[in-house]
Design an enzyme around this catalytic site. Structure first.
Site, PDB file in Angstrom:
ATOM      1  N   ILE A   1       1.255  -4.831 -12.501  1.00 33.60           N
ATOM      2  CA  ILE A   1       1.043  -3.684 -12.623  1.00 33.60           C
ATOM      3  C   ILE A   1       2.922  -3.330 -12.131  1.00 33.60           C
ATOM      4  O   ILE A   1       2.889  -2.613 -11.941  1.00 33.60           O
ATOM      5  CB  ILE A   1       0.569  -2.543 -12.216  1.00 33.60           C
ATOM      6  CG1 ILE A   1      -0.151  -2.349 -10.794  1.00 33.60           C
ATOM      7  CG2 ILE A   1      -0.187  -2.518 -12.991  1.00 33.60           C
ATOM      8  CD1 ILE A   1       0.321  -1.858  -9.988  1.00 33.60           C
ATOM      9  N   GLY A   2       3.075  -4.515 -10.797  1.00 31.78           N
ATOM     10  CA  GLY A   2       4.553  -5.186 -10.592  1.00 31.78           C
ATOM     11  C   GLY A   2       5.434  -5.185 -11.471  1.00 31.78           C
ATOM     12  O   GLY A   2       5.787  -3.843 -12.212  1.00 31.78           O
ATOM     13  N   ARG A   3       6.193  -6.255 -10.627  1.00 29.14           N
ATOM     14  CA  ARG A   3       6.855  -6.901 -11.881  1.00 29.14           C
ATOM     15  C   ARG A   3       7.077  -7.714 -11.882  1.00 29.14           C
ATOM     16  O   ARG A   3       6.529  -8.607 -11.039  1.00 29.14           O
ATOM     17  CB  ARG A   3       8.815  -6.379 -10.526  1.00 29.14           C
ATOM     18  CG  ARG A   3       9.095  -5.006 -11.062  1.00 29.14           C
ATOM     19  CD  ARG A   3       9.834  -4.517 -12.367  1.00 29.14           C
ATOM     20  NE  ARG A   3      10.074  -3.460 -11.911  1.00 29.14           N
ATOM     21  CZ  ARG A   3       9.957  -2.200 -12.353  1.00 29.14           C
ATOM     22  NH1 ARG A   3       8.724  -2.260 -12.483  1.00 29.14           N
ATOM     23  NH2 ARG A   3      10.049  -1.061 -12.266  1.00 29.14           N
TER      24      ARG A   3
ATOM     25  N   GLY B   1       2.757   0.200 -18.058  1.00 33.93           N
ATOM     26  CA  GLY B   1       2.743   1.248 -16.949  1.00 33.93           C
ATOM     27  C   GLY B   1       2.810   2.595 -16.676  1.00 33.93           C
ATOM     28  O   GLY B   1       1.900   3.049 -16.780  1.00 33.93           O
TER      29      GLY B   1
ATOM     30  N   HIS C   1       4.740  -4.030 -20.482  1.00 32.38           N
ATOM     31  CA  HIS C   1       4.626  -2.916 -19.886  1.00 32.38           C
ATOM     32  C   HIS C   1       4.576  -1.742 -20.410  1.00 32.38           C
ATOM     33  O   HIS C   1       5.263  -1.191 -20.051  1.00 32.38           O
ATOM     34  CB  HIS C   1       6.086  -3.113 -19.683  1.00 32.38           C
ATOM     35  CG  HIS C   1       6.810  -2.726 -18.425  1.00 32.38           C
ATOM     36  ND1 HIS C   1       7.879  -3.445 -17.177  1.00 32.38           N
ATOM     37  CD2 HIS C   1       6.924  -1.937 -17.372  1.00 32.38           C
ATOM     38  CE1 HIS C   1       8.256  -2.988 -16.856  1.00 32.38           C
ATOM     39  NE2 HIS C   1       6.772  -1.915 -16.772  1.00 32.38           N
TER      40      HIS C   1
ATOM     41  N   GLU D   1      10.967 -10.222 -19.486  1.00 31.55           N
ATOM     42  CA  GLU D   1      10.494  -9.476 -20.787  1.00 31.55           C
ATOM     43  C   GLU D   1      11.628  -9.132 -22.048  1.00 31.55           C
ATOM     44  O   GLU D   1      12.625  -8.960 -21.316  1.00 31.55           O
ATOM     45  CB  GLU D   1      10.013  -8.220 -19.920  1.00 31.55           C
ATOM     46  CG  GLU D   1       8.626  -7.959 -19.071  1.00 31.55           C
ATOM     47  CD  GLU D   1       9.205  -6.753 -18.843  1.00 31.55           C
ATOM     48  OE1 GLU D   1       7.881  -6.522 -17.247  1.00 31.55           O
ATOM     49  OE2 GLU D   1       9.434  -5.795 -18.779  1.00 31.55           O
TER      50      GLU D   1
ATOM     51  N   LEU E   1       0.909  -1.369   0.247  1.00 30.88           N
ATOM     52  CA  LEU E   1      -0.109   0.110   0.172  1.00 30.88           C
ATOM     53  C   LEU E   1       0.728   1.693   0.101  1.00 30.88           C
ATOM     54  O   LEU E   1       1.045   2.307   0.861  1.00 30.88           O
ATOM     55  CB  LEU E   1      -0.686   0.571   0.761  1.00 30.88           C
ATOM     56  CG  LEU E   1      -2.488   0.859   0.901  1.00 30.88           C
ATOM     57  CD1 LEU E   1      -3.222  -0.368   0.091  1.00 30.88           C
ATOM     58  CD2 LEU E   1      -3.199   0.696   2.528  1.00 30.88           C
ATOM     59  N   GLY E   2       1.963   1.624  -0.686  1.00 31.21           N
ATOM     60  CA  GLY E   2       2.266   2.576  -0.958  1.00 31.21           C
ATOM     61  C   GLY E   2       1.908   3.417  -2.179  1.00 31.21           C
ATOM     62  O   GLY E   2       0.483   3.519  -2.029  1.00 31.21           O
ATOM     63  N   ARG E   3       2.628   4.477  -3.020  1.00 32.90           N
ATOM     64  CA  ARG E   3       1.946   5.263  -3.569  1.00 32.90           C
ATOM     65  C   ARG E   3       0.848   4.529  -5.100  1.00 32.90           C
ATOM     66  O   ARG E   3      -0.004   5.271  -4.829  1.00 32.90           O
ATOM     67  CB  ARG E   3       3.039   6.713  -4.063  1.00 32.90           C
ATOM     68  CG  ARG E   3       3.916   7.530  -3.585  1.00 32.90           C
ATOM     69  CD  ARG E   3       5.231   7.690  -4.176  1.00 32.90           C
ATOM     70  NE  ARG E   3       6.121   7.024  -4.449  1.00 32.90           N
ATOM     71  CZ  ARG E   3       6.424   7.222  -4.021  1.00 32.90           C
ATOM     72  NH1 ARG E   3       7.696   7.922  -2.284  1.00 32.90           N
ATOM     73  NH2 ARG E   3       8.351   5.786  -4.474  1.00 32.90           N
ATOM     74  N   ILE E   4       1.234   3.749  -5.379  1.00 33.94           N
ATOM     75  CA  ILE E   4       0.560   3.353  -5.958  1.00 33.94           C
ATOM     76  C   ILE E   4      -0.316   2.002  -5.730  1.00 33.94           C
ATOM     77  O   ILE E   4      -1.430   2.964  -6.675  1.00 33.94           O
ATOM     78  CB  ILE E   4       1.676   2.067  -7.632  1.00 33.94           C
ATOM     79  CG1 ILE E   4       2.797   3.072  -8.055  1.00 33.94           C
ATOM     80  CG2 ILE E   4       0.584   1.716  -8.158  1.00 33.94           C
ATOM     81  CD1 ILE E   4       3.861   2.510  -8.728  1.00 33.94           C
TER      82      ILE E   4
END
Lengths: 313, 323
Positions: free
Chosen positions: A230-232, A281, A279, A261, A152-155
């Site tokens: 939407i992370g890695r 995002g 990728h 990727e 639960l950071g910025r994104i």
């Protein structure tokens, strides 16, 4: 500053290339055929590295560049940079937080809607002329579904804010509980998956979070649950995911990132319950320019002895 | 004196695949079901079987003409499972004293979700990017083209009813700036009002069509409006196809007069202009914005509630004004 060598690791933005060329001696790593020769030749002039989600500065590269002072990443993620090594050698590191938060959160919601409401399938259905033969199947409602966010950071926070507008109850997993947050905390990712219809990966990639979504988590998510990344890519055990999808053990997945990727497991290409993106995002003109400005701004600040704009180390 | 304890006769007309209301209606009423694929036409069936039917439930978009109504002499209420009522001869209903109910809010969440989904899909090129990956082009040709940011866009909503306000609420959370055009200003609304669609288009990056189709709104989005919206502007249509001058819109898209479109409805469904098939800045869906099981349940419940209210002389839940 024109003599300062800045090594750009791969193509990422022609706007950024232009801006760097105006100020520094830009070296494009991907254009040289013999990389070790190239590094040998330029080792004393390269004082900065510009990397991104695809290629950054690992221990090997850092060792090869004795004059390296700063790594400025065209990303918010730092998983391609050996932070420990940088700290040890006093090398500064900057990234591009905040400017891409909205784009990534927008895309997360876009992926959820595209997956649940089968928007890509529908678009294909119409373009192929199949609508003339009959209506499309029923799809799955998004509004009101429970959304479980890993990180639960910025994104993660921006995603939660948007999902709430769709009346979605929000759950989350984080290393520690966030006291001022009205969302429901779950102490493990398995618990989170058990109690959410939609599981979203939004945390940084570190040694602790590699394969944070593993078989156990996917089983807990279940055949009616869907996974959004939407992370890695390495956040998810990709081989297990392919099996879970082809065997119908999870309901679907929408992925913007992959373990290797630009390679995407081809078993996924025939599935209707997946959305696959290359990728993108932070992939808008507005945001990539803002990210580029931050990279340039950080380098300029460093080389003129001013405070860094967005330092990590 | 014993009153008739027979449940009233309700007609139900629906496509053969949409049977979601059969059971709940037959439980409460004597239900006569006609389906859209049957060989006998309604004008032939009705006089023989439906002369006492006071209620008619239409699932789907059967055109309700004055001629059809003339075969239902006892009809007092028309229960539609759509929100739109442009397929009904409203003047004829008014003349015959027939009240109409529609789906009310049953679909608003799903349609609003679809509108937002289409908008993000157009601006961020989601279906095109998905196609790119599935064709193996990411490995072959490298990064996909850049899209356009959704957050912070200025969004103009045409028609601020239930669906329009649900769209507004969702897009506000993306930091979008919301304004609207409507037949009249809504005093309680926090959004900026534009009294005509041309100024709405001029001052916005996106237009979302959520209004009903009437004589006034037919082709409300015409060439002039699209030119005003501009080359980066996007149109999202979850209303009715005829809200847009489709021929002109195709030209505007092909010529780059507007920047993109997300369309769930078309002028002559299921026909869709083929010039759109080659465009990456267009997202097409087959009029399915309402098509989730949850929505269908909702509309069945509303239909049932309207019928029960009607037959016990209580206020209807979702009556449509006929003026």
């Amino acid at each position: 500053m024109e003599s300062i060598g800045v090594l750009m690791m791969c193509p990422m933005s022609s706007y950024l290339e232009n801006e760097l060329e105006k100020r520094f001696n830009l070296l494009r790593f991907w254009t040289c055929p013999e990389k070790s020769v190239f590094l040998e030749t330029h080792r004393n002039s390269i004082r900065a590295v510009v990397g991104n989600a695809f290629a950054g500065a690992d221990a090997q590269l850092i060792n090869d560049l004795p004059k390296l002072e700063i790594v400025s990443s065209f990303s918010v993620g730092l998983d391609k940079i050996d932070l420990g090594k940088c700290k040890e050698k006093g090398i500064r590191v900057t990234n591009t937080p905040d400017v891409l938060t909205e784009d990534v959160a927008d895309l997360a919601i876009g992926l959820i809607l595209a997956l649940l409401r089968r928007l890509c399938e529908c678009d294909r259905y119409v373009r192929s002329g199949k609508w003339k033969q009959g209506d499309f199947q029923l799809t799955t409602k998004f509004s009101g579904k429970s959304v479980g966010i890993i990180g639960l950071g910025r994104i993660g926070t921006a995603i939660a804010k948007r999902a709430q507008a769709f009346s979605c109850p929000i759950n989350y997993y984080s290393r520690t509980v966030k006291p001022d947050v009205a969302y429901k905390y779950y102490p493990t990712v398995v618990d989170l998956a058990q109690n959410s219809d939609i599981l979203v990966v939004a945390c940084p990639l570190t040694d602790q979070t590699r394969h944070i979504v593993d078989r156990q988590v996917m089983d807990a998510l279940g055949a009616k649950g869907v996974l959004i990344n939407i992370g890695r890519g390495p956040h998810i055990d990709e081989q297990e995911l392919v099996k879970a999808l082809t065997e119908g053990r999870i309901g679907g997945a929408a992925l913007d990132v992959f373990e290797h990727e630009p390679h995407v497991p081809e078993e996924l290409f025939g599935l209707e319950n997946v959305v696959l993106l290359p990728h993108v995002g932070s992939g808008t003109v507005e945001t990539r320019n803002a990210m580029a400005d931050l990279v340039v701004g950080n380098l300029e600040a460093h080389f003129s002895g001013k405070s860094l704009l967005t330092p990590v180390v | 004196m014993a009153e008739s304890s027979e449940p009233p006769v309700v007609l139900l007309h629906r496509p053969p695949s949409l049977t979601f209301m059969d059971e709940i209606l037959t439980r409460e009423f004597r239900t006569l079901i006609t389906d859209t694929s049957s060989s006998e036409s309604l004008p032939s069936f009705f006089p023989r079987h439906a002369s006492s039917a006071r209620a008619f439930v239409i699932s789907g978009r059967l055109p309700v003409t004055d001629e059809l109504l003339s075969h239902l002499p006892s009809l007092q209420i028309l229960v539609c499972t759509s929100v739109g009522i442009d397929h009904i001869d409203l003047a004829a209903c008014k003349r015959r004293g027939i009240v109409i109910t529609n789906a009310g809010n049953a679909f608003s969440d799903d349609v609003a979700d679809c509108a937002v989904g289409l908008l993000i899909s157009v601006l961020r090129r989601i279906p095109a990017a998905d196609r790119y990956v599935r064709a193996g082009n990411w490995a072959k040709f490298g990064d996909f083209q850049l899209g356009s940011k959704v957050s912070g866009k200025r969004v103009g909503i045409v028609g601020l009813g239930s669906i329009g306000s649900f769209v507004a609420k969702r897009l506000e959370s993306f930091g979008c700036v919301i304004s609207y055009n409507s037949r009249s200003q809504k005093q309680s609304s926090p959004y900026r009002y534009y009294s005509d669609i041309l100024s709405l288009a001029e001052n916005n990056d996106v237009l979302v069509l959520c209004c009903s189709l009437t004589d006034e709104t037919h082709h409300i989005v015409n060439r002039e409006v699209m030119e005003s919206l501009g080359k980066d502007g996007v149109v999202i249509n979850v209303g009715r196809g005829k809200l847009i001058d489709e021929k002109e819109m195709v030209k505007c898209l092909v010529e780059g007069v507007i920047g993109g479109a997300g369309l769930d409805v078309f002028e002559n469904e299921p026909a869709v202009p083929e010039e759109l098939f080659g465009l990456d800045n267009v997202v097409l869906s087959p009029h399915f914005a309402v098509a989730t099981p949850g929505s269908l349940d909702n509309v069945a419940q509303i239909a049932l509630a309207n019928l029960k209210a009607f037959f016990s002389n209580r206020p209807l839940l979702s009556p449509v004004q006929l003026d």
